[in-house]
Structure formats: C-alpha cells, structure tokens
Motif scaffolding. Structure first.
Motif, PDB file in Angstrom:
ATOM      1  N   LEU A 354      62.410  63.446  28.396  1.00 40.52           N
ATOM      2  CA  LEU A 354      63.827  63.152  28.196  1.00 40.52           C
ATOM      3  C   LEU A 354      64.156  61.666  28.263  1.00 40.52           C
ATOM      4  N   GLU A 355      63.174  60.830  28.625  1.00 44.97           N
ATOM      5  CA  GLU A 355      63.467  59.404  28.798  1.00 44.97           C
ATOM      6  C   GLU A 355      63.280  58.628  27.493  1.00 44.97           C
ATOM      7  N   TYR A 356      63.830  57.426  27.502  1.00 43.36           N
ATOM      8  CA  TYR A 356      63.524  56.427  26.485  1.00 43.36           C
ATOM      9  C   TYR A 356      62.807  55.283  27.207  1.00 43.36           C
ATOM     10  N   TYR A 357      61.574  54.978  26.745  1.00 42.69           N
ATOM     11  CA  TYR A 357      60.823  53.874  27.345  1.00 42.69           C
ATOM     12  C   TYR A 357      61.308  52.554  26.744  1.00 42.69           C
ATOM     13  N   THR A 358      61.740  51.639  27.607  1.00 44.50           N
ATOM     14  CA  THR A 358      62.290  50.365  27.137  1.00 44.50           C
ATOM     15  C   THR A 358      61.182  49.321  26.975  1.00 44.50           C
ATOM     16  N   ASP A 359      61.564  48.214  26.375  1.00 43.03           N
ATOM     17  CA  ASP A 359      60.613  47.113  26.156  1.00 43.03           C
ATOM     18  C   ASP A 359      60.549  46.249  27.415  1.00 43.03           C
ATOM     19  N   HIS A 360      59.948  46.818  28.460  1.00 42.05           N
ATOM     20  CA  HIS A 360      59.760  46.166  29.763  1.00 42.05           C
ATOM     21  C   HIS A 360      61.078  45.944  30.531  1.00 42.05           C
ATOM     22  N   GLU A 374      60.726  51.662  36.948  1.00 47.17           N
ATOM     23  CA  GLU A 374      61.967  52.292  37.401  1.00 47.17           C
ATOM     24  C   GLU A 374      62.523  53.249  36.363  1.00 47.17           C
ATOM     25  N   ALA A 375      62.782  54.475  36.789  1.00 44.14           N
ATOM     26  CA  ALA A 375      63.478  55.465  35.952  1.00 44.14           C
ATOM     27  C   ALA A 375      64.952  55.457  36.332  1.00 44.14           C
ATOM     28  N   ARG A 376      65.815  55.323  35.311  1.00 40.23           N
ATOM     29  CA  ARG A 376      67.253  55.231  35.553  1.00 40.23           C
ATOM     30  C   ARG A 376      67.993  56.313  34.773  1.00 40.23           C
ATOM     31  N   LYS A 377      69.109  56.731  35.304  1.00 37.68           N
ATOM     32  CA  LYS A 377      70.013  57.594  34.530  1.00 37.68           C
ATOM     33  C   LYS A 377      70.876  56.653  33.708  1.00 37.68           C
ATOM     34  N   GLN A 378      70.499  56.507  32.449  1.00 39.50           N
ATOM     35  CA  GLN A 378      71.082  55.453  31.603  1.00 39.50           C
ATOM     36  C   GLN A 378      70.998  55.928  30.161  1.00 39.50           C
ATOM     37  N   ALA A 379      72.115  56.229  29.559  1.00 42.37           N
ATOM     38  CA  ALA A 379      72.132  56.748  28.196  1.00 42.37           C
ATOM     39  C   ALA A 379      71.669  55.691  27.213  1.00 42.37           C
ATOM     40  N   THR A 380      70.915  56.148  26.194  1.00 42.00           N
ATOM     41  CA  THR A 380      70.427  55.253  25.143  1.00 42.00           C
ATOM     42  C   THR A 380      70.822  55.853  23.804  1.00 42.00           C
ATOM     43  N   PRO A 381      71.951  55.472  23.238  1.00 45.65           N
ATOM     44  CA  PRO A 381      72.432  56.084  21.986  1.00 45.65           C
ATOM     45  C   PRO A 381      71.464  55.821  20.835  1.00 45.65           C
ATOM     46  N   ASP A 388      68.803  67.543  25.813  1.00 44.39           N
ATOM     47  CA  ASP A 388      68.833  67.548  27.274  1.00 44.39           C
ATOM     48  C   ASP A 388      69.345  68.919  27.724  1.00 44.39           C
ATOM     49  N   PRO A 389      68.542  69.660  28.504  1.00 46.42           N
ATOM     50  CA  PRO A 389      68.988  71.006  28.898  1.00 46.42           C
ATOM     51  C   PRO A 389      70.219  70.989  29.786  1.00 46.42           C
ATOM     52  N   LEU A 390      70.536  69.861  30.426  1.00 48.24           N
ATOM     53  CA  LEU A 390      71.714  69.801  31.291  1.00 48.24           C
ATOM     54  C   LEU A 390      72.981  69.488  30.506  1.00 48.24           C
ATOM     55  N   THR A 391      72.879  68.616  29.508  1.00 46.41           N
ATOM     56  CA  THR A 391      74.077  68.150  28.790  1.00 46.41           C
ATOM     57  C   THR A 391      74.172  68.669  27.370  1.00 46.41           C
ATOM     58  N   GLY A 392      73.042  69.146  26.822  1.00 52.72           N
ATOM     59  CA  GLY A 392      73.034  69.555  25.418  1.00 52.72           C
ATOM     60  C   GLY A 392      73.015  68.393  24.463  1.00 52.72           C
ATOM     61  N   SER A 393      72.932  67.160  24.972  1.00 57.65           N
ATOM     62  CA  SER A 393      72.971  65.966  24.138  1.00 57.65           C
ATOM     63  C   SER A 393      71.587  65.636  23.596  1.00 57.65           C
ATOM     64  N   THR A 394      71.534  65.045  22.392  1.00 56.20           N
ATOM     65  CA  THR A 394      70.283  64.526  21.845  1.00 56.20           C
ATOM     66  C   THR A 394      70.168  63.022  22.053  1.00 56.20           C
ATOM     67  N   THR A 395      71.112  62.449  22.763  1.00 54.47           N
ATOM     68  CA  THR A 395      71.003  61.043  23.174  1.00 54.47           C
ATOM     69  C   THR A 395      70.232  60.990  24.489  1.00 54.47           C
ATOM     70  N   CYS A 396      69.239  60.092  24.580  1.00 52.75           N
ATOM     71  CA  CYS A 396      68.472  59.990  25.814  1.00 52.75           C
ATOM     72  C   CYS A 396      69.411  59.625  26.966  1.00 52.75           C
ATOM     73  N   GLN A 397      69.342  60.388  28.039  1.00 54.90           N
ATOM     74  CA  GLN A 397      70.182  60.143  29.215  1.00 54.90           C
ATOM     75  C   GLN A 397      69.459  59.317  30.275  1.00 54.90           C
ATOM     76  N   TYR A 398      68.177  59.009  30.007  1.00 48.34           N
ATOM     77  CA  TYR A 398      67.376  58.301  31.002  1.00 48.34           C
ATOM     78  C   TYR A 398      66.552  57.210  30.317  1.00 48.34           C
ATOM     79  N   THR A 399      66.289  56.142  31.035  1.00 48.11           N
ATOM     80  CA  THR A 399      65.330  55.127  30.596  1.00 48.11           C
ATOM     81  C   THR A 399      64.244  55.014  31.658  1.00 48.11           C
ATOM     82  N   SER A 400      63.076  54.537  31.210  1.00 47.66           N
ATOM     83  CA  SER A 400      61.979  54.354  32.149  1.00 47.66           C
ATOM     84  C   SER A 400      60.971  53.373  31.547  1.00 47.66           C
ATOM     85  N   ALA A 401      59.776  53.298  32.163  1.00 48.74           N
ATOM     86  CA  ALA A 401      58.775  52.293  31.771  1.00 48.74           C
ATOM     87  C   ALA A 401      57.448  52.954  31.449  1.00 48.74           C
ATOM     88  N   ARG A 402      56.854  52.467  30.394  1.00 47.49           N
ATOM     89  CA  ARG A 402      55.492  52.857  30.022  1.00 47.49           C
ATOM     90  C   ARG A 402      54.828  51.624  29.427  1.00 47.49           C
TER      91      ARG A 402
END
Length: 572
Positions: A354-360, A374-381, A388-402
């Motif tokens: 469910l996350e979007y991996y950001t550019d560092h 760090e994993a954050r609750k942060q929408a990424t349009p 998302d099974p909680l919101t039904g949204s296809t916008t990422c509700q989380y960001t994190s690092a990879r």
C-alpha cells in the motif's frame, strides 16, 4: 591446400581419405596403457588458410574436417594437452597438401621445444610415429611443403599417459541440441533444446505445448566428436519422465541404450554410465504428468568429444573472510544515503503493498550512526496503488523507503550482514534481502533468484524468516524457515544482527551469531529444483506497508514507524 580438382573428384577423394584414415588409425594400436590425449584439446597454428580450416579441426576426432595453413614455409600446428604428459605416439593424417620436411616437438611451456621426430623425406598420407618424450604441448613444425599450397592435416593425434584429456570433463556445454519438439510461448519462453546445455540452471528445454505433450519425447546433444561417456546429469522440471533411456549414437541415426529406468522420480539425477558416441540422447517413454518433458539441465561428462570450456565458477570466500564493502551510516543528522553506495527505488511496491516508495525522502541519517527508514501515513496522489482496504482509495495513503546497491555494488558469495532494529505494528513489513543482478538487465523474477536474509511481520515481531526463491520454488513455496529469539523475545525491542554466509555449497543464516537455518545446494537440487544462486547479487533494504503477507495496517499501527539500520557489511 591442394590444387582444386572437379567436384566429383573432390567428394570421392575426401571419402577415400576418410576411409583410409579410419582403417589405418584403428589398425595401429598405441601402447596398452596409452590414451588419446589430444582430442578436443585446445589447438593453435601459425596460420589458417581461412576460417573453414581452423586448427581445432585437426583434433576434433572427425576425419572429415581439417586444418590448412597459409601457402608459405615454415608453418606449425600445436596442441595443448592440458597438463604434462609422457608421449609415446603421434599419428598424422595428411591431406594432399603435406609436408616433405617436418619435425614433431614437445614443450613444457609452449616456448622451449624438444625434438621427438624429424624427417626430410616424408610422403604424406597417414603416418604413425612412435616417439619418446614428455611435455604439455606437442607441435608439428613443417619446413618444406610438397605442393605450392600450404600444409593440411585431417587429424593430428597424440597418444601417451598423463595430460588432462583423460580426466572426466563436461562435454555438453554450449553444444547444439535437437529435440522432438520445443516450447516458445508465454508459459515457457524460448524453452529450446540449447537451454538444457547452457549451464544456466534458470533456463530450460520443454516439449511443445501444442504438439509435444506426447510419448515418446526426446532431446539429444551433439558433442562435436566421438566421446567416451561416463556420467549424465539430469535436472528435471516438474514435467519429468518416469520411464526413459539414455542413448548414444555415432550418427544420430542408430542409437544404443546405456541406461534405462521405469521409476524416475524427477529432480536431480546423476547417472554413472558407460558408452561411446558423438550424440547422447534422453529418450522419454512415460511422462509423470499430463504435460510434456522438461529439463533445466542435461549434462554429459566423459573424455573426447570436442568440448567447449565453460566459464570458471566463482571462488568461494576465504576463511576467515575480509571486509570488502560496508556502510556504517555515520553521516550527519538529516543527510541522505550515500549516493556512491545506494540508489533509491521509488514507486509502488509489489505484492499488493500500500505504500509509495519515495526518492530517499523517507531515508536519512539520525546523526547517531543509524539509517532511519520511515513509513508515514502520507497520501501520494496519482500513484498506481492498489485499493486501500480501509479507505477504498487507489491513492497511496502511505510513503516509505526502499533502496538498493543495484548499480553500485554486486557480489557473488561471502558473508553479508546488517544490524537492524525493526518496527512493530500491523501491516508493517521490514526486510533485508538480495536480488540476482541479472534482474537489472531484463531477467524477470524469480528466474534471477532472490535471497531473503530477514523478513519480520509487524503483527508478529517474535518471528523472523529467511528464504530463497527460484523458478521451481517461490512465493509461498520458497525454501526457508521461521525462527525466534531465545525466551520468545520481541525483535522490535532491540538491534539484532542478521547474516547470510553464502558459498558454492549453500547458505547458512545466522542471527546474532547463532545459526538459525541452513540451506544446502545439493539437498535443494535433489528435492526442490535447480539452485540458481551462483552468480552476482545486490543488496536491498526496505520497509513495506501492507501487502498480501502482512495484511493492511489498522488504527493501532503507529505512524510514523521507523526501521533503524546500524550498518551493512559484506565480507569475502
């Protein structure tokens, strides 16, 4: 070469030369303990008339192919026996362009030569020279031609004891294969006969899905010249033969069976056999499944043939190993990962994460010697996220690092370790793992291989997992094991050192210096499928949110959540 006669004369002459060569060479035995040392060995020459007449053609065991030199004196051809040998006999089968004056010489190093035989009155044809000498290299050195053309030999054979041509070796590598049918579609891309002989355990041959799922089904290899076969190794796909024969042939027309079974059980089979031929065939007569026949590897060992040397296998790490690469994460607070060692891997994660991996943006130093992921609750349009099974949204509700070392550092074998503190919370999925570097050049997962060193699910931080994934065992079927801390302690409570000790025999996983799981290459090949981990891999660190395995976060999941990495080190 000799003057060019008419086509009919050429064909008749070549046939007569072939028959005469075979009859004469077979009629003159070498010493009782002597062995043909030169066949299939590396040959070089002072020159070649053109690409159709290479030096290798004189030592390939095929009396219908030949070496020819440039049209001048002197010229030579030599063969490397692979190791020092005692030489007792040299047999020469000349084409019409022969030498009237030549010497046969031996050398230990290919530079300093000792004479074994000399003549100035040779008459060509087939010559058997009984000699006495030793060396790794044997040379025919022509000093006077019988014609205006060059020197040309159908066969150059060296007999004796020693060398390395008498030792069993792989004969089938990169040799042409032929099969009853082959598959090439979305289920088995380019599953051609050649894939069984390429020493690539992640590629395979399979019979055609449209015409080949029938009995019998077969595949054979052309060894390039007659060989003595001592061993055949088959690494079966699940589409294996319960009944099959191993056969040999001089011409791919008339076959002799050297092994047969009606109780084949697939996986890896090593067959000690005795036989002679240029062609070796697996002839399947009963399939284990409704599908066809499929082999990851079909290896033929023995002596003779015209083998191609395979690439040297990677060296095992020294013991004790030395540190070759590391990151101690000692940068100032807020600084990004070292760009010389790591690259970000931005975008949505696989596995329905469910996350979007950001550019560092979600990875930095804390100024105390740690990398913070760090994993954050942060929408990424606008991101291509699953629902998302909680919101039904296809916008990422989380960001994190990879991040990974993919274009910066890869390696084969060694000890790779990291000291990590994992977070706790439903839906969190921290991981320390490796991917086969050929993933970066287009080989898809799982054919590139995956080595998972640490995976912990935030919903169960008392269990850690180490696993390997390959074409024959991946996803939930990967080869791996769960393990726990002493006294059922919580992994999220402190830092721990996860390590993989990886070599040609397998992988030993340790936690805080304690062995928790061992994967044996031999056992995996015998019970699960091909081992595909003997090539370069690169390192990955990530903190996933959600996905098929951990499930989604919930209201109890803390955000932001942090995975702390004290160091990553590689020893070889």
């Amino acid at each position: 070469m000799s003057p060019p006669p008419g086509p009919g004369v050429r064909r008749l002459g070549a046939l007569l030369a072939l028959l005469l060569t075979l009859s004469l060479l077979s009629a003159v035995p070498a010493g009782a303990a002597d062995t043909l040392l030169s066949q299939g060995r590396t040959a070089t020459a002072s020159s070649t008339e053109n690409a159709a007449f290479p030096a290798s053609a004189a030592v390939d065991g095929d009396a219908g192919t030949r070496w020819s030199s440039a049209f001048s004196d002197p010229q030579w051809i030599q063969v490397d026996l692979g190791a020092a040998a005692t030489i007792s006999q040299v047999r020469l089968s000349w084409e019409a362009a022969y030498a009237t004056a030549f010497t046969v010489q031996a050398s230990a190093d290919g530079t300093s030569w000792t004479g074994l035989h000399a003549t100035t009155t040779a008459t060509g044809g087939d010559q058997t020279l009984n000699v006495s000498g030793s060396g790794r290299y044997v040379r025919v050195h022509g000093t006077r031609r019988a014609t205006a053309y060059g020197y040309s030999l159908w066969e150059f054979q060296v007999y004796g004891t020693g060398g390395s041509s008498g030792a069993e070796r792989l004969l089938s590598y990169n040799k042409p294969g032929v099969a009853s049918s082959s598959q090439h579609d979305g289920n088995c891309w380019e599953c051609t006969p050649a894939r069984a002989f390429d020493l690539d355990p992640a590629s395979r041959w399979a019979t055609s899905s449209t015409t080949g799922w029938v009995d019998p089904g077969w595949i054979y290899v052309d060894l390039g010249a007659t060989a003595q076969i001592s061993k055949v190794v088959l690494q079966w796909d699940p589409a294996y033969a319960t009944s099959y024969e191993i056969q040999v042939s001089p011409d791919a027309g008339s076959w002799t069976t050297i092994h047969s079974t009606t109780s084949g059980n697939g996986f890896k089979q090593t067959l000690n056999v005795t036989g002679s031929g240029r062609y070796v065939r697996m002839y399947g007569t009963q399939r284990a499944t409704p599908y066809g026949y499929s082999l990851w590897e079909f290896q033929v060992y023995g002596t003779g043939g015209n083998p191609v040397d395979p690439p040297a296998p990677p060296d095992d790490p020294s013991n004790p190993p030395s540190l070759v690469w590391s990151d101690e994460f000692d940068g100032p607070a807020g600084s990004r990962p070292d760009a010389a060692k790591w690259r970000a891997d931005p975008g949505t994660g696989p596995n329905n994460e469910l996350e979007y991996y950001t550019d560092h943006d979600n990875a930095s130093m804390d100024g105390q010697g740690h990398l913070v992921m760090e994993a954050r609750k942060q929408a990424t349009p606008g991101s291509a996220c699953p629902v998302d099974p909680l919101t039904g949204s296809t916008t990422c509700q989380y960001t994190s690092a990879r991040m990974n070392t993919g274009t910066k550092f890869h390696f084969t074998y060694g000890r790779v370790e990291a000291r990590i503190k994992v977070p706790k919370g439903n839906g969190l999925w921290p991981a320390f793992w490796m991917m086969g570097a050929d993933f970066l050049t287009g080989r898809p997962w799982p054919y590139n291989g995956e080595i998972d060193i640490m995976e912990v699910l935030g919903k169960d931080v008392k269990t850690s997992y180490s696993t390997v994934h390959a074409p024959a065992y991946n996803g939930g079927g990967g080869v791996g094991s769960p393990y726990t801390l002493p006294d059922g302690a919580d992994f999220s409570g402190d830092f721990h050192v996860w390590a993989a000790n990886w070599d040609s025999k397998g992988i030993v996983y340790t936690l805080d210096g304690r062995t928790v799981f061992t994967i044996s290459k031999d056992e995996v090949e015998r019970t699960r499928g091909p081992w595909i981990f003997d090539h370069p891999f690169y390192i990955i660190l990530n903190l996933a949110v959600g996905g098929d395995w951990p499930g989604p976060p919930d209201a109890s999941t803390p955000f932001p959540s942090r995975m702390l990495v004290d160091y990553v080190r590689v020893y070889q």
